[in-house]
Design an enzyme around this catalytic site. Structure first.
Site, PDB file in Angstrom:
ATOM      1  N   SER A   1      33.428  -0.202 -17.524  1.00  0.00           N
ATOM      2  CA  SER A   1      32.695   0.109 -18.751  1.00  0.00           C
ATOM      3  C   SER A   1      31.208  -0.063 -18.500  1.00  0.00           C
ATOM      4  CB  SER A   1      33.113  -0.827 -19.889  1.00  0.00           C
ATOM      5  OG  SER A   1      32.278  -0.650 -21.025  1.00  0.00           O
TER       6      SER A   1
ATOM      7  N   TYR B   1      34.053  -9.333 -22.675  1.00  0.00           N
ATOM      8  CA  TYR B   1      34.493  -8.000 -22.255  1.00  0.00           C
ATOM      9  C   TYR B   1      33.607  -7.486 -21.123  1.00  0.00           C
ATOM     10  CZ  TYR B   1      35.523  -2.991 -22.534  1.00  0.00           C
ATOM     11  OH  TYR B   1      35.872  -1.695 -22.243  1.00  0.00           O
TER      12      TYR B   1
END
Length: 254
Positions: free
Chosen positions: A141, A154
């Site tokens: 990501s 995350y």
């Protein structure tokens, strides 16, 4: 690497990026082993894959469980004799201020987003190296390069996965096995609807841009690809600024 005729394992394949990627690989001629916890949703994905690759199969697995990762690869090898492609896509998010996230929640996230990918890769890698052919694609990501509000855990999990993959690529040089990172920006998946403190309000891109990116890095042997490409600029600029972007991806979301 040629996708047609390959055996491809895709994790997190019950919806979103994983489902679309499984279908994209099947359309390219790969027999797909689609893995996820939600078997009911997997079946519909596999039916769409079988339009192109009739032998494709579903496999129930939780990548946070070590034994499930090993059993997934073993099931594919027992059925088809080998695994040629692994796409580690399974992941979860925590969009919550870091002060409100427990250590246990962060550990759980790392088990899924990082160690799950490591375990599936490790289970398949020996056979790939022995055959001199294979591709590992890890879906990370942009949050792993550019810190955003509520994404400390995350982002850390995706940063770890990205760096591990780049190191893996270096170590696999000359073996015939490639390791690649596909790093998405904000993609329109379930992950957004499940978050408690969502700060991003920009454009969400279709999961197909990630699936296309996965196909591209496999076929071209690329080590890293950001999708959409414009988000790569944000990750490159951040280390030069010397302080956090308080606005995170919001500025780049359109």
């Amino acid at each position: 690497m040629k996708i047609d005729g390959s055996i491809a394992v895709v994790t997190g394949a019950s919806s979103g990026i994983g489902a679309v990627t499984a279908e994209a690989l099947a359309a390219k001629g790969a027999t797909v082993v689609a893995a996820a916890r939600r078997v009911d949703k997997l079946e519909s994905v596999i039916e769409r894959c079988r339009v192109h690759a009739p032998d494709s199969m579903a496999h129930a697995a939780d990548v946070a469980v070590r034994g499930d990762c090993q059993a997934l690869v073993r099931a594919a090898e027992e059925r088809f004799g080998r695994v040629d492609i692994v796409v580690n896509n399974a992941g979860q998010s925590i969009h919550r201020n870091a002060a409100k996230v427990t250590a246990e929640e962060t550990e759980r996230l790392m088990e899924i987003n990082f160690f799950g990918a490591v375990r599936v890769t490790s289970a398949a890698l020996g056979g790939m190296v022995a055959r001199g052919r294979g591709a590992i694609v890890n879906v990370t990501s942009v949050a792993g390069y550019l810190p955003n509000p509520g994404e400390a855990a995350y982002g850390a999990s995706k940063a770890a996965l990205s760096m591990w993959t780049h190191g893996l690529s270096v170590d696999l040089h000359g073996t015939g096995v490639q390791a690649s990172v596909v790093s998405p920006g904000p993609i329109d998946t379930e992950i957004w609807s499940l978050d408690e403190e969502l700060s991003y309000t920009g454009k969400l891109y279709p999961a197909s841009v990630v699936a296309d990116g996965v196909v591209r890095v496999i076929e071209r042997g690329s080590t890293h690809l950001t999708v959409p490409r414009r988000f790569g600029a944000a990750g490159a600029v951040y280390p030069l600024v010397g302080r956090p972007f308080r606005w995170g991806l919001r500025k780049y979301g359109g």
